[in-house]
Design a protein around this motif. Sequence first.
Motif, short mmCIF file in Angstrom:
data_model
loop_
_atom_site.label_atom_id
_atom_site.label_comp_id
_atom_site.label_asym_id
_atom_site.label_seq_id
_atom_site.Cartn_x
_atom_site.Cartn_y
_atom_site.Cartn_z
N MET A 1 -22.43 -2.22 -2.42
CA MET A 1 -23.22 -1.33 -2.31
C MET A 1 -24.00 -1.03 -3.62
O MET A 1 -24.79 -0.98 -3.25
CB MET A 1 -23.14 -0.52 -1.24
CG MET A 1 -24.42 0.25 -1.07
SD MET A 1 -24.73 1.97 -0.08
CE MET A 1 -24.43 1.12 2.10
N ASP A 2 -22.58 -0.86 -4.08
CA ASP A 2 -23.34 -0.55 -5.76
C ASP A 2 -23.43 -1.57 -6.88
O ASP A 2 -23.42 -1.23 -8.28
CB ASP A 2 -23.21 0.85 -6.18
CG ASP A 2 -23.23 2.15 -5.45
OD1 ASP A 2 -24.27 2.07 -5.59
OD2 ASP A 2 -22.27 2.46 -5.12
N GLY A 3 -23.60 -2.91 -6.34
CA GLY A 3 -23.18 -3.84 -6.60
C GLY A 3 -24.31 -3.87 -7.93
O GLY A 3 -24.70 -3.64 -9.51
N GLU A 4 -25.97 -3.37 -7.81
CA GLU A 4 -26.91 -2.89 -8.32
C GLU A 4 -26.62 -1.76 -10.17
O GLU A 4 -26.65 -2.34 -10.71
CB GLU A 4 -28.84 -3.00 -7.87
CG GLU A 4 -28.63 -4.13 -7.25
CD GLU A 4 -30.06 -3.59 -6.24
OE1 GLU A 4 -29.98 -2.54 -6.02
OE2 GLU A 4 -31.05 -4.54 -5.58
N ALA A 5 -26.15 -0.98 -9.30
CA ALA A 5 -25.77 0.37 -10.37
C ALA A 5 -24.59 -0.33 -11.01
O ALA A 5 -24.76 0.03 -12.08
CB ALA A 5 -25.48 1.16 -9.71
N LEU A 6 -23.69 -1.24 -10.61
CA LEU A 6 -23.22 -1.62 -11.49
C LEU A 6 -23.82 -2.35 -13.36
O LEU A 6 -23.25 -1.69 -13.90
CB LEU A 6 -21.41 -2.12 -11.55
CG LEU A 6 -20.72 -1.63 -10.54
CD1 LEU A 6 -20.09 -1.96 -9.62
CD2 LEU A 6 -20.21 0.30 -11.15
N GLY A 7 -24.55 -3.68 -12.46
CA GLY A 7 -25.64 -3.93 -14.03
C GLY A 7 -25.82 -3.33 -14.45
O GLY A 7 -25.83 -2.79 -15.10
N ILE A 8 -26.41 -1.88 -13.87
CA ILE A 8 -27.35 -1.14 -14.87
C ILE A 8 -26.76 -0.62 -15.91
O ILE A 8 -27.11 -0.10 -16.85
CB ILE A 8 -28.07 -0.19 -13.73
CG1 ILE A 8 -29.64 -1.31 -12.96
CG2 ILE A 8 -28.88 1.02 -14.39
CD1 ILE A 8 -30.50 0.22 -12.26
N ALA A 9 -25.41 0.01 -14.94
CA ALA A 9 -24.20 0.72 -16.12
C ALA A 9 -23.77 -0.24 -17.26
O ALA A 9 -23.79 0.39 -18.35
CB ALA A 9 -22.97 1.10 -15.60
N THR A 10 -24.41 -1.23 -17.43
CA THR A 10 -24.40 -2.33 -18.72
C THR A 10 -24.79 -2.20 -19.16
O THR A 10 -24.97 -2.50 -20.96
CB THR A 10 -23.73 -3.61 -18.14
OG1 THR A 10 -24.61 -4.10 -17.63
CG2 THR A 10 -22.85 -3.95 -17.08
#
Length: 146
Positions: free
Chosen positions: A1-10
Motif C-alpha cells: 500500500m505504501d510503495g509510492e511513499a517508499l519511492g518518494i522517500a528516496t
Amino acid sequence: MDGEALGIATMTELRALQIFGNNLTNEGLTAILDNCRHLESLDIRHCFNVEMDNTLQAKCAGIKTLRPPDDSTDDYEFIVQSPVWADDSSEDDFDGSYLGSDVYYDLDTELDDDDDIYDPSNYIDGIDSDDEEARMILRGLWALMK
C-alpha cells in the motif's frame, strides 16, 4: 500500500509534496518524513489512512505549510467528491478500509465520453508550438501508457 511513499522517500532533497486522496498510511508518511528532511510544504488532504498521532505531529513540526488529511479542500483546484468507504457507509462508520483509489477528482475539462483522457494529443494544443521538448515528453508518456 505504501510503495509510492517508499519511492518518494528516496527523493531526499524534496521541498514540497502534495499527495491528495491517496492510500498513504502512517508507515509510508513516516518513511517520507524520515528521509525527506528538507520538506517545507506537505499536503496530504484526503489521505484518510493517515492518523496524525503525536509521533507524526512531532515529525511534521518543522514543516512550514502542512495540510493534514482532514484539512479543508475549499481552495483545491479540482472538484472534490466525498470519499468512498469499503462498506459503502459514512465516515462515522469507518472500519479502516478507505478506498482512496476509488475517489475521483474531476478536471475542469470539456472532453467527451469517447475521448481518451490519456491521449496527449488532447493537451498538445496547450503547449507552445516551439516547445519541442514538452511535445516529446508527452509523446514519450503516451508510449509508456500503451
